[in-house]
Design an enzyme around this catalytic site. Structure first.
Site, PDB file in Angstrom:
ATOM      1  N   ASP A 183      -8.084  -7.175   1.108  1.00  0.00           N
ATOM      2  CA  ASP A 183      -7.149  -7.234   2.227  1.00  0.00           C
ATOM      3  C   ASP A 183      -7.853  -6.598   3.394  1.00  0.00           C
ATOM      4  O   ASP A 183      -8.756  -5.775   3.221  1.00  0.00           O
ATOM      5  CB  ASP A 183      -5.870  -6.443   1.929  1.00  0.00           C
ATOM      6  CG  ASP A 183      -6.095  -4.954   2.117  1.00  0.00           C
ATOM      7  OD1 ASP A 183      -6.720  -4.346   1.231  1.00  0.00           O
ATOM      8  OD2 ASP A 183      -5.694  -4.408   3.153  1.00  0.00           O
ATOM      9  N   ASP A 226       0.870  -1.170   0.000  1.00  0.00           N
ATOM     10  CA  ASP A 226       0.000   0.000   0.000  1.00  0.00           C
ATOM     11  C   ASP A 226       0.906   1.220   0.000  1.00  0.00           C
ATOM     12  O   ASP A 226       2.038   1.186   0.465  1.00  0.00           O
ATOM     13  CB  ASP A 226      -0.929  -0.006   1.198  1.00  0.00           C
ATOM     14  CG  ASP A 226      -1.925   1.152   1.121  1.00  0.00           C
ATOM     15  OD1 ASP A 226      -2.236   1.563  -0.016  1.00  0.00           O
ATOM     16  OD2 ASP A 226      -2.344   1.663   2.158  1.00  0.00           O
ATOM     17  N   SER A 227       0.366   2.327  -0.498  1.00  0.00           N
ATOM     18  CA  SER A 227       1.191   3.494  -0.812  1.00  0.00           C
ATOM     19  C   SER A 227       1.398   4.457   0.338  1.00  0.00           C
ATOM     20  O   SER A 227       2.218   5.352   0.260  1.00  0.00           O
ATOM     21  CB  SER A 227       0.518   4.266  -1.938  1.00  0.00           C
ATOM     22  OG  SER A 227      -0.744   4.721  -1.487  1.00  0.00           O
TER      23      SER A 227
END
Length: 375
Positions: free
Chosen positions: A271, A92-93
């Site tokens: 997720d 994830d960013s």
RNA sequence: GGGAAGAUACCGAAGCGGUCAAACGGGGCAGACUGUAAAUCUGUUGGCUCAGCCUUCGUAGGUUCGAAUCCUGCUCUUCCCA
């Protein structure tokens, strides 16, 4: 990265597929255990692979950047080598931290200025730096840098935020395309559909992300406080217009019921921290319903945690697990997390099988009734 | 044998005349948790016919309009001296 669609279900958007990466294949629909700081909390990679049968796990850009730091991960040869997980990874960013770190972060056109939750130091994330960091971490799938808005954002804010996310997305792809992987395998960048709970914004967001030549598409900004029905509606609005031949990833979702409902609406990847976090906190998801293992009624229940469970930990008794959790024994958190993850992976595997067999809808209906049971 | 201190709700421990059914911590019971600032957080914890009433602060009496708080006897605990 290739995505092969095997089959779909009549009367539903549910599909089964295979996603191929340089670290192996992923059978969809799939649940991806969350390993924020480079570890799925409490679970060895051996158990993730052999017992839980996870096919891909997550990592988090923000957390890994702060600790251990990107130079350490580069020197290790990337996250796969560092944490000894040789299957696919998605990072994830840091977009979610834009949301969850609310007070200690400030947004601008340039990016997000964060204060470290560890030591209070200031750090700047931009779409470009986030791409570079994710190149260094070396996940197979990396995420665009976005703003995740709270579920109750008003229309004006949601619209402005989406526009910012869209400009950031352009910059992410530009940076991604002009850089190369640091290790000897390919990486794919997924753009993220935002737009909060507003259908017209979601539609515009989908139209925008389709401009990118992406290997998959994410739906973000859901399960962040909005009513469940709106989450389902927004998911449907998105999957209706996303390309059929690419995987769709619904970020951060969710409960077992959420997952089945979203598979039905055409989502391929999920997720969520719920199986691990709620497990640590004493909540078990089973095929018979949900259990709060701390409750007194399990004190002398010496039957297995889940008699139909696929994990070896399912043979521990409820009474024993209750004792461990109540005594704050580390093993309790581990067993509960392992059970929940194995259950989540079993659930999506069953969903896939039922999709292929063609009886997904009737199975789903039956399963949801059980999942809503509170034991 | 002599002296000192103390006995408070499940446990530890505040309170030392009214605002005390009694702080706080632990334990107990229940709830929450959705791209992890979480092995975290919240509520509750004498009884009932529950905006009120009843029974509780070792025990039996007493002083006072009023006592967990003051006095006396008793029981028990810990420490010191012999």
């Amino acid at each position: 990265m290739e995505f092969e669609l095997i089959t779909s279900v009549e009367g539903s958007r549910a599909r089964a597929g295979v996603l191929s990466t340089d670290h192996g294949e992923i059978e969809t629909p799939i649940f991806m255990p969350v390993g924020t700081a480079g570890s799925v909390k409490g679970i060895h990679t051996r158990d993730l692979k052999e017992d839980i049968k996870a096919q891909i796990i997550l990592g988090n850009t923000y957390h890994l950047y702060l600790r251990p730091g990107i130079d350490v991960i580069e020197k290790a040869g990337g996250l796969h080598k560092f944490n000894r997980w040789d299957r696919p990874i998605l990072t994830d960013s840091g977009g979610y931290q834009v949301f969850s770190l609310g007070d200690i972060r400030k947004l601008s056109e340039e990016g997000a200025r964060f204060q470290s939750h560890i030591d209070g130091s200031y750090h700047m994330f931009t779409p470009e730096s986030v791409m570079d960091i994710q190149r260094s971490i070396g996940a197979d799938i990396i995420m665009a840098f976005d703003e995740c808005t709270p579920g109750d954002a008003d229309y004006q804010y949601a619209k402005k935020s989406l526009e910012l996310t869209q400009r950031w997305m352009e910059r992410c792809f530009t940076q991604f395309n002009k850089t190369q992987p640091k290790y000897d395998y390919k990486q794919s960048l997924f753009p993220i559909v935002q737009g909060n709970t507003y259908a017209d914004l979601r539609k515009a967001a989908v139209a925008h992300v389709k401009n990118f030549d992406a290997d998959g598409f994410a739906i973000g900004g859901l399960s962040v406080g909005e009513p469940e029905e709106e989450m389902y509606e927004m998911t449907e609005v998105a999957t209706a217009d996303l390309p059929e031949n690419k995987p769709r990833y619904l970020m951060g979702v969710g409960t077992p019921v959420n997952i089945l409902e979203s598979i039905d609406r055409g989502v391929d990847m999920f997720d969520c921290v719920m199986p691990t976090r709620n497990g640590r906190n004493g909540m078990l998801f089973t095929s018979e319903g949900t259990i709060n293992i701390r409750n007194k009624k399990w004190e002398n229940d010496h039957s297995p945690i889940d008699k139909n469970g696929t994990s070896f930990v399912d043979q521990y008794s409820k009474a024993y697990l209750r004792h461990l959790i109540i005594s704050n024994e580390m093993l309790g958190a581990q067993i509960a997390s392992q059970h929940n993850l194995a259950f989540y992976l079993w659930l999506v595997k069953m969903a896939r099988q039922k999709i292929i067999e063609g009886n997904f809808l009737s199975w789903k209906k039956e399963m949801i009734l059980k999942l809503k049971e509170r034991l």
